[in-house]
Design an enzyme around this catalytic site. Structure first.
Site: not given
Lengths: 481, 417
Positions: A52, A252, A402
């Protein structure tokens, strides 16, 4: 193992590990005690992954100070610790003319907090940089210093760096009692007692319980659950900034943002709950997430969801970070109420707490300290000649395990063998992203289990999802039994 | 590296395509790139029988069915590379990686996409609850049981009545697990009738239609799931909740064709199938790039995959030789009432082999209904079917000479009379 340490840190989330790394600069012995099987198992693993800018917190609060300082430290830290971080900027979007003042207030607050580079953008300016923003946009607060980070790597890297500088870790160990005795602290974990000159309480949602073991000035944390939805990487580029609604007293609000890995994440909700250990995703929560997301952006394909999850924020009644030596408990330091912007603040909290503790214990800086720590090598990110060389030398970096995230066997082996290595499927997942893609481990989990079993030298049926009794299989089939 | 045809994926589709291409032209240099450690794809873990009834007139297991194809490769000079992951596809170059060659490219004349499909995971289903161990897709559980030799759990609830889920209900039961229920969100099953009979009814496993899982409990390992009835909008009906103690939840809630490579290559995708739009030759929107098997549309029977992939392989072989299609009439195939999609989407008459097989799925259950085929609005076929369900693929076969009039449009529809 000698049970005496200069400092014991309770909790191996981002806060505990950030403090551990900062303390590892000093000539002192440090033990981190964690109740779960790995670092990054609580609040640190299930959050928005946002760094932030710092306009939200009330000026003068520790939340504001730590946010600003954390934001400042983050780019350098991410360089040192090889943490994926993109400073993409954030937009707080006003979609109702009546609430325009709220944006001005937020801007003013940001100025007081000394947030750099903020601007209030007109509807047209917002649309120009964020084409899929809602048509209702009136204006938005733009903050260029906000960004997105890999919260797992942040936590793991802080811990790895601390470990390489001598910090010890004890997992699967729950603190059951703390006593002051002859000028030191005795930390009881049921089967052992550890002694320390200073204790740092970084126990996340349980930090009030830990604090209340020693202090008469009681604290109270409410676990505040937040549901999220993670969308497929095929939507990469749909939004370009961290997009917030205007904040409310619960937080928020529901954001929409690209993750640092190119997924899109939406959430969180904010629901106060009882349990500090269980954060179930709820049907109502998922509905709220979807409703919240489409308020600020248009045409978001929520059907591209690949997983939903929820996390808990440790909301202390005072609504402020508590970063101090507890009243009447010399040498017992609290990091309590570390909710948002805790992830952003962690480097600053680490710095701040280490200075409090080092002063208290009169610690000296070490002559040598290595603050650099490289992530698992990712062949897909290497220039082609380097990738070639790597595969030639270590063929396992050419073997894809993967499929969805193109993660090789080499990366998984590295994740297991490195200091504080992975012991479970989730441990591998958080260190490599194997299993984090669109099939959610459907194809790779049996193969990752094989590799874990081989590397750790344990039977396949003892492999867990995330430690404890979370075993993946329950035994052999009839033929194999 | 060079090859005339690169086949992406060595499962049933890739094997059949490669073999058919080699038989079409024995001089072709054909290369199969397979990401797993063996050829055969998902057939390797399908140890039940029922494969091959159409192709070989006998019932084979999955590995036996695959072996029938694999044993032909050497004789036909078809090369394959295992443990090799294709990273990128373009019409004349394929990029892949493995541990021996590193990252390498193959220049080629044609590509056949045979990547198969993946299962829809829990996350994509928005099932509320905790996230303990013990939640598996049915195919992952099948791999654990049949390949690795381990049991995913002892007391099982299955969500979704797709074929793999039904097969696993029987398999888990035979291995000593207790399968407590199979819940299906829709009012009809997603799997084949024969699997419901052989895998559920024969073992007294209840199939709960119009039911779903609304909560998963258990912090470390699943301890129970809560199921509920759903209304016609698929929303849980309050008051019908039922908690079932179990340690395992298997999911068989749909298969998704794996078209990430196709998409990044720029292949046009049909939103109804999530697979490429193809013509009669199984050629995608990119000339020289073909697609077949479950990457194209999800099949119920491997026999149909083989048949369709044979056509794709032969087409690829012809493409490499001719490098362009003959000019000629194009017939569009349209979805009429009740038809979700058709494969192919259009036909170039001059490129058609002896017959045209149109495969499709319905969007709902139809009883005592008719499948109609209309050429430019005129009924050419009106066939009665006792039951048509989304879980069973339908097909109509038209002889090439029937199409000689070159209609501009073929419409497939389902009607009540």
């Amino acid at each position: 193992m000698d049970n005496s340490f200069d400092v014991i840190i309770i909790g191996a989330g981002v806060t505990g590990c950030a403090v551990a790394r900062e303390l590892s600069r000093f000539d002192c012995s440090v033990l981190v005690i964690e109740k779960d099987e790995d670092v990054c198992c609580g609040t640190s693993k299930a959050n928005s992954g946002i760094v932030h800018a710092g306009y939200d917190a009330k000026p003068g609060t520790l939340k504001a100070k730590m946010n600003i300082r954390g934001n400042e430290l983050m780019p350098g830290l991410c360089q040192e610790l090889d943490i994926p971080f993109k400073q993409i900027g954030s937009l707080v979007v006003c979609t109702d003319e009546a609430n325009r003042e709220g944006i001005d207030d937020l801007y003013a607050r940001g100025i007081t907090n000394e947030v750099p580079g903020m601007k209030i953008l007109s509807a047209g300016e917002v649309k120009a940089i964020e084409p899929n923003i809602s048509d209702d946009v009136v204006c938005a607060l733009f903050a260029p210093t906000a960004g997105v980070i890999c919260p797992f790597r942040l936590n793991i890297a802080l811990a790895e760096c601390a470990a390489q500088n001598g910090v010890e870790f004890k997992f699967d160990t729950k603190v059951t009692g703390i006593r002051s005795s002859g000028g030191v602290w005795e930390v009881d974990t049921g089967d052992a007692v550890y002694i320390a000159r200073a204790v740092i309480n970084a126990a996340g949602c349980h930090a009030d319980d830990i604090h209340n073991l020693v202090s008469d000035k009681k604290l109270h944390i409410t676990p505040r659950r937040g549901d999220y939805m993670l969308l497929d990487r095929s939507l990469d580029g749909f939004v370009k900034h961290v997009i917030f609604p205007q904040p409310t007293k619960m937080g928020k609000g529901i954001l929409v943002t690209p993750t640092v890995h190119g997924n899109t994440i939406v959430g969180p909700t904010a629901v106060d709950i009882e349990s500090k250990d269980e954060a179930p995703v709820t049907a109502e929560g998922l509905v709220k997430v979807q409703e919240g997301a489409v308020k600020n952006v248009k045409g978001l394909q929520l059907k591209q969801v690949i997983t939903g999850f929820s996390g808990l924020r440790a909301h202390e009644d005072g609504g402020e970070f508590i970063l101090e030596e507890a009243d009447g408990c010399p040498g017992f330091f609290d990091c309590v109420g570390i909710e948002s912007p805790g992830l952003t603040a962690c480097p600053a909290i680490g710095e701040y707490m280490a200075s409090l503790v080092s002063e208290k214990l009169a610690l000296k800086q070490k002559d040598t300290w290595n603050g650099i720590c490289k992530d698992v090598v990712k062949p897909v990110e290497l220039p082609s000649e380097e990738r070639e060389k790597l595969i030639k030398e270590y063929p396992e970096y050419g073997r894809i395990i993967c499929r969805c995230e193109t993660i090789t066997e080499g990366e998984i082996i590295d994740a297991i063998r490195r200091p504080l290595g992975a012991k479970s499927l989730d441990g591998v997942k958080r260190r490599t992203r194997a299993g984090m893609g669109r099939c959610q481990g459907g194809f790779c989990s049996p193969r990752v289990m094989d590799i874990l079993s081989r590397e750790l030298g344990v039977a396949l049926d003892s492999i867990t999802k995330s430690g404890g009794n979370s075993k993946i299989v329950t035994g052999r089939t009839k033929d194999e039994g | 590296m060079k090859a005339d045809i690169v086949i992406v994926g060595g499962g049933p589709a890739g094997l059949a395509a490669a073999i058919a291409a080699a038989k079409e032209d024995s001089n072709l240099n054909i290369l199969i790139l397979e990401r797993d450690r063996e050829l055969g794809g998902i057939l390797n873990q399908c140890i039940h029988n029922g494969f091959g009834l159409h192709t070989f007139n006998e019932e084979l297991t999955g590995p036996e069915y695959a072996a029938r194809f694999e044993e032909q490769l050497d004789g036909l000079g078809i090369r394959y590379m295992l443990d090799t992951m294709v990273l990128d596809v373009a019409s004349s170059v394929v990029t892949a990686v493995n541990s021996k060659e590193g990252v390498f490219t193959v220049d080629c004349g044609a590509v056949v996409l045979c990547m198969g499909c993946r299962e829809r995971p829990r996350g994509a289903l928005n099932i509320p609850g905790l996230r303990p161990a013990g939640v598996f897709t049915a195919g992952t559980a099948q791999r654990l049981v049949n390949i690795e030799g381990f049991m995913p759990g002892k007391e099982v609830v299955i969500l979704g009545s797709g074929d793999i889920g039904l097969i696993m209900a029987r398999r888990m039961t035979l291995e000593g697990a207790k399968v407590k229920a199979v819940c299906e969100l829709m009012p009809y099953s997603g799997g084949l009738k024969r699997n419901i009979v052989q895998c559920l009814d024969d073992f007294d496993i209840p199939l709960l239609l119009s039911h779903t899982v609304i909560d998963i409990k258990g912090k470390e390992r699943v301890t129970s799931v809560v199921i509920a009835e759903v209304d016609e909008k698929s929303k849980p009906v309050p008051g019908t909740e039922q908690e079932i103690a179990c340690d395992t939840l298997l999911l068989s809630c749909g298969l998704i064709p794996e078209n990430e490579l196709s998409r990044s290559a720029g292949v046009k995708i049909n939103p109804a199938t999530n697979g490429p739009v193809v013509n009669e030759s199984f050629e995608t929107s990119i000339p020289g790039v073909f697609a077949c098997g479950n990457v194209l549309h999800v099949h119920d029977l491997v026999d149909y995959v083989s048949e369709e992939s044979g056509r794709a392989g032969r087409s690829a072989a012809r493409f490499v030789k001719a490098n362009k299609a003959e000019e000629g009439p194009v017939i569009n195939i349209k979805n009429g009432n009740g038809v979700r999609y058709t494969v192919p989407s259009f036909v170039r008459l001059n490129e058609l082999e002896d017959d045209l097989v149109i495969r499709f799925r319905s969007g709902n259950v139809y009883k005592d209904s008719y499948i109609n085929v209309l050429f430019d609005g005129e009924t050419k076929l009106h066939r009665r079917k006792q039951i048509i369900t989304p879980g069973e693929m339908e097909q109509v076969i038209l002889k090439k000479e029937e199409l000689s009039g070159a209609p501009s449009e073929i419409l497939i529809e389902i009607t009540e009379n």
